[in-house]
Design a protein around this motif. Sequence first.
Motif, PDB file in Angstrom:
ATOM      1  N   PRO A   1       0.813  -1.225   0.000  1.00 54.74           N
ATOM      2  CA  PRO A   1       0.000   0.000   0.000  1.00 54.74           C
ATOM      3  C   PRO A   1       0.846   1.275   0.000  1.00 54.74           C
ATOM      4  CG  PRO A   1      -0.078  -1.090   2.143  1.00 54.74           C
ATOM      5  CD  PRO A   1       0.575  -2.047   1.209  1.00 54.74           C
ATOM      6  N   ASN A   2       2.063   1.188   0.511  1.00 52.70           N
ATOM      7  CA  ASN A   2       2.931   2.362   0.557  1.00 52.70           C
ATOM      8  C   ASN A   2       4.002   2.333  -0.529  1.00 52.70           C
ATOM      9  OD1 ASN A   2       1.586   3.348   2.874  1.00 52.70           O
ATOM     10  ND2 ASN A   2       2.857   2.028   4.195  1.00 52.70           N
ATOM     11  N   ALA A   3       3.734   1.626  -1.620  1.00 49.98           N
ATOM     12  CA  ALA A   3       4.716   1.500  -2.694  1.00 49.98           C
ATOM     13  C   ALA A   3       4.975   2.844  -3.364  1.00 49.98           C
ATOM     14  CB  ALA A   3       4.231   0.487  -3.738  1.00 49.98           C
ATOM     15  N   HIS A   4       6.198   3.021  -3.827  1.00 49.82           N
ATOM     16  CA  HIS A   4       6.576   4.259  -4.514  1.00 49.82           C
ATOM     17  C   HIS A   4       5.819   4.354  -5.841  1.00 49.82           C
ATOM     18  CE1 HIS A   4       9.103   7.340  -6.412  1.00 49.82           C
ATOM     19  NE2 HIS A   4       9.576   7.604  -5.200  1.00 49.82           N
ATOM     20  N   PRO A   5       5.314   5.521  -6.201  1.00 50.79           N
ATOM     21  CA  PRO A   5       4.546   5.624  -7.454  1.00 50.79           C
ATOM     22  C   PRO A   5       5.380   5.371  -8.706  1.00 50.79           C
ATOM     23  CG  PRO A   5       4.913   7.797  -6.480  1.00 50.79           C
ATOM     24  CD  PRO A   5       5.336   6.789  -5.461  1.00 50.79           C
ATOM     25  N   SER A   6       6.683   5.544  -8.632  1.00 47.75           N
ATOM     26  CA  SER A   6       7.559   5.292  -9.785  1.00 47.75           C
ATOM     27  C   SER A   6       8.651   4.309  -9.373  1.00 47.75           C
ATOM     28  CB  SER A   6       8.180   6.593 -10.285  1.00 47.75           C
ATOM     29  OG  SER A   6       9.086   6.333 -11.331  1.00 47.75           O
ATOM     30  N   PRO A   7       8.472   3.017  -9.661  1.00 46.47           N
ATOM     31  CA  PRO A   7       9.489   2.022  -9.280  1.00 46.47           C
ATOM     32  C   PRO A   7      10.859   2.302  -9.877  1.00 46.47           C
ATOM     33  CG  PRO A   7       7.439   0.941  -9.885  1.00 46.47           C
ATOM     34  CD  PRO A   7       7.278   2.379 -10.248  1.00 46.47           C
ATOM     35  N   VAL A   8      10.906   2.891 -11.086  1.00 50.62           N
ATOM     36  CA  VAL A   8      12.192   3.144 -11.728  1.00 50.62           C
ATOM     37  C   VAL A   8      12.973   4.221 -10.978  1.00 50.62           C
ATOM     38  CG1 VAL A   8      13.313   3.961 -13.836  1.00 50.62           C
ATOM     39  CG2 VAL A   8      11.383   2.389 -13.989  1.00 50.62           C
ATOM     40  N   LEU A   9      12.312   5.332 -10.651  1.00 46.05           N
ATOM     41  CA  LEU A   9      12.984   6.380  -9.888  1.00 46.05           C
ATOM     42  C   LEU A   9      13.404   5.875  -8.512  1.00 46.05           C
ATOM     43  CD1 LEU A   9      10.836   9.555 -10.717  1.00 46.05           C
ATOM     44  CD2 LEU A   9      13.075   8.915 -11.634  1.00 46.05           C
ATOM     45  N   TYR A  10      12.552   5.067  -7.903  1.00 49.10           N
ATOM     46  CA  TYR A  10      12.892   4.466  -6.611  1.00 49.10           C
ATOM     47  C   TYR A  10      14.154   3.616  -6.743  1.00 49.10           C
ATOM     48  CZ  TYR A  10      12.511   1.310  -2.596  1.00 49.10           C
ATOM     49  OH  TYR A  10      12.771   0.578  -1.468  1.00 49.10           O
ATOM     50  N   SER A  11      14.219   2.807  -7.814  1.00 55.70           N
ATOM     51  CA  SER A  11      15.366   1.922  -8.009  1.00 55.70           C
ATOM     52  C   SER A  11      16.637   2.713  -8.299  1.00 55.70           C
ATOM     53  CB  SER A  11      15.076   0.951  -9.159  1.00 55.70           C
ATOM     54  OG  SER A  11      16.167   0.088  -9.372  1.00 55.70           O
ATOM     55  N   ILE A  12      16.541   3.764  -9.117  1.00 53.08           N
ATOM     56  CA  ILE A  12      17.717   4.584  -9.418  1.00 53.08           C
ATOM     57  C   ILE A  12      18.247   5.246  -8.148  1.00 53.08           C
ATOM     58  CG2 ILE A  12      18.500   6.654 -10.635  1.00 53.08           C
ATOM     59  CD1 ILE A  12      16.625   5.931 -12.904  1.00 53.08           C
TER      60      ILE A  12
END
Length: 670
Positions: free
Chosen positions: A443-454
């Motif tokens: 439920p608290n996942a980052h809206p942009s997985p790519v930016l989170y990963s970078i």
Amino acid sequence: MGCTQSEISPQNETPKKGCTDVLWLIIYILFWILMIIVAAISFVYGNPLRVINGFDSFGNTCGVKNNQKLINFPLAGMSTLDKKYLFFMDVKELQRSLKICVKQCPNKKLESLADIQQFYRDTGSNLCRYDLNLNITTSTKDLHNFIGPCPTLPVYESFPLLNRCFPKAAHELATKVFTDFYDLLNSWDTIEQMLSDLYSSWKEMIICVIVAFIFSLIMVSILHLLATLVSWIFMILVSIVSIAGTALLWYTYHELRTKQKSFDSHTYLSESLKNESAFLWYSIIATIITVILLLLVFVMRSRVSFLAALFKETAHCLGSIPALFLQPIITFFFLVLFLAFWSIVVVCLATANYPGIPYKTNFFLNGTTAPEQIDKAAIEAQNINKSATLRTFTLEPIEFDPLWVKSMWWICLICLIWGSEFILGCQQMTIAGAVSHWYFRGPNAHPSPVLYSIGKLVKYHLGSVAKGSFLITLFKIPRLILTYLHAKLSARADKGSDCAKCGLKCGICCFYCLEKFIRYLNHNAYTIITIERCHFCKAAARAFSTIVSNALQVATINSVGDFILFLGKCIVTAVTGIIGLLLLKRNTELHFYAVPTLAICIYSFFIAHCILSLYEMVVDSLFLCVCEDRNMNGEDGRWKNSRLAELGGHKIDKREDEQDGAELQDLQDK
């Protein structure tokens, strides 16, 4: 540098925290400081135009506005912007002749000083030394000499060849003159000739890089939009383009072989023979590859039916994370910057040598003493520094040692492999982190997985990428060295012992297998690092254990699935190679265009690999996420809903799958 925690953890364990492989990040930064020093030295002392345009006897590169004064001569360091061609004072004494830059090569035979003066008035091209005013010059006994100040008579009609004034056929000239000129033009080091043609074909190479990038994106679009038909589309396309590319190579070889061997600027150099030999080998190798591809397509045509589910699962993930499609573009951008930087450093380093030789040895073989009849007035007018030595620079108060420069090639080689592998490793880590974050979303996942990963990569995991890419470099460089030694041994008349050749082949094979194993293990280790936040070695051991436990599924995914993606890379390489060869054949400045053709094919395959490997990495990352989910959460995990679980015999619950899709849609809307 901060700390972080794992994406998931069993209920009986606390979340793992820590920064990964910081020491290796420090080592990588120190290496790049060393590489920047090498680049600075190559930029200061290197000049690619020395090879392309040639340089006169005073160290001035022809066709350049600002020449540095590298030697203590009054005529050194002058502008030659309007003097593009190198002219020899005496074509019969090429090794000892004074060389100057001129505006235009003589377009007719000049038999007297008056003819030279008239040629100067008609064209503005001064065939005498720079400090000589032809308008007030009168004929004297020592005026026409192989060391100047004016050329020996007669001056033969000539044409520009490699930016050098080359005399046309004349009965008065002995055969030895042509032989000497042939030897001079072909006396360059082979590597310098190849770099010269690469430098001259930069426009065509940029066009082909863009074409490869566009066709790679087209392959990705086909994979995403036509998942059910992608296997058949790729197999048909690779059959067509491989046959077309092979046919074009054979046609090019036929053209080179049947071309009339006349004395002109295109066939006189030994590059014509090198081109013919190179394209013969290209054609043979392309024919073998085409036959192998056609046989593989024929064998695999009935075994690709299950790939629809595999590519649909990947398309489902990529559809949920559309920003992943930007990752190859970012990687492409950084690779282009890196390869451009590396290429410039290498070209400058290849020409980082002293262009002129002191006056008394500049025009004579082996530093022969100047004869007594030399123009003493010319020496006094130029204020020659007779104490100069071959190793003295007046530009900087240092001694320049070419052997020291040659040792920098090793640093450049390591930089090429380690740097490119590091960029690819960052791409793999970013994709693995985005996929794992999407798979274990909450439920608290980052809206942009790519930016989170970078963000996590830059802040925590650059050291792990540096360590993983160094391991590939550690095995690739010995393999390249052994391959080079084997090639040199095979080219010698004395082939050496069969035992030595067998040992080299075994060593090459072992290092190749180790490199491939480490490369595959690295990507899986990166996925574990993004999930568990552990160091590289522990993640690699965990990934290896997972792969061994699921060997059948791994073999299924990596054999058939990667084969289809490999066909996509072959399509991009063949199409780009065909376009590149057609463009290079139209460039009249090239003499050995087999090397630019090979470089274009290598670059295009490299670009296609970077972009199409997106699907490979997503599939492998999803599979490891499924395995880790199953190991840590058992029957309560999400792994049962993945299409990848079908490869292990598990059936997807359609209702759960639809629920999962609705949840994804809600997450995207938010």
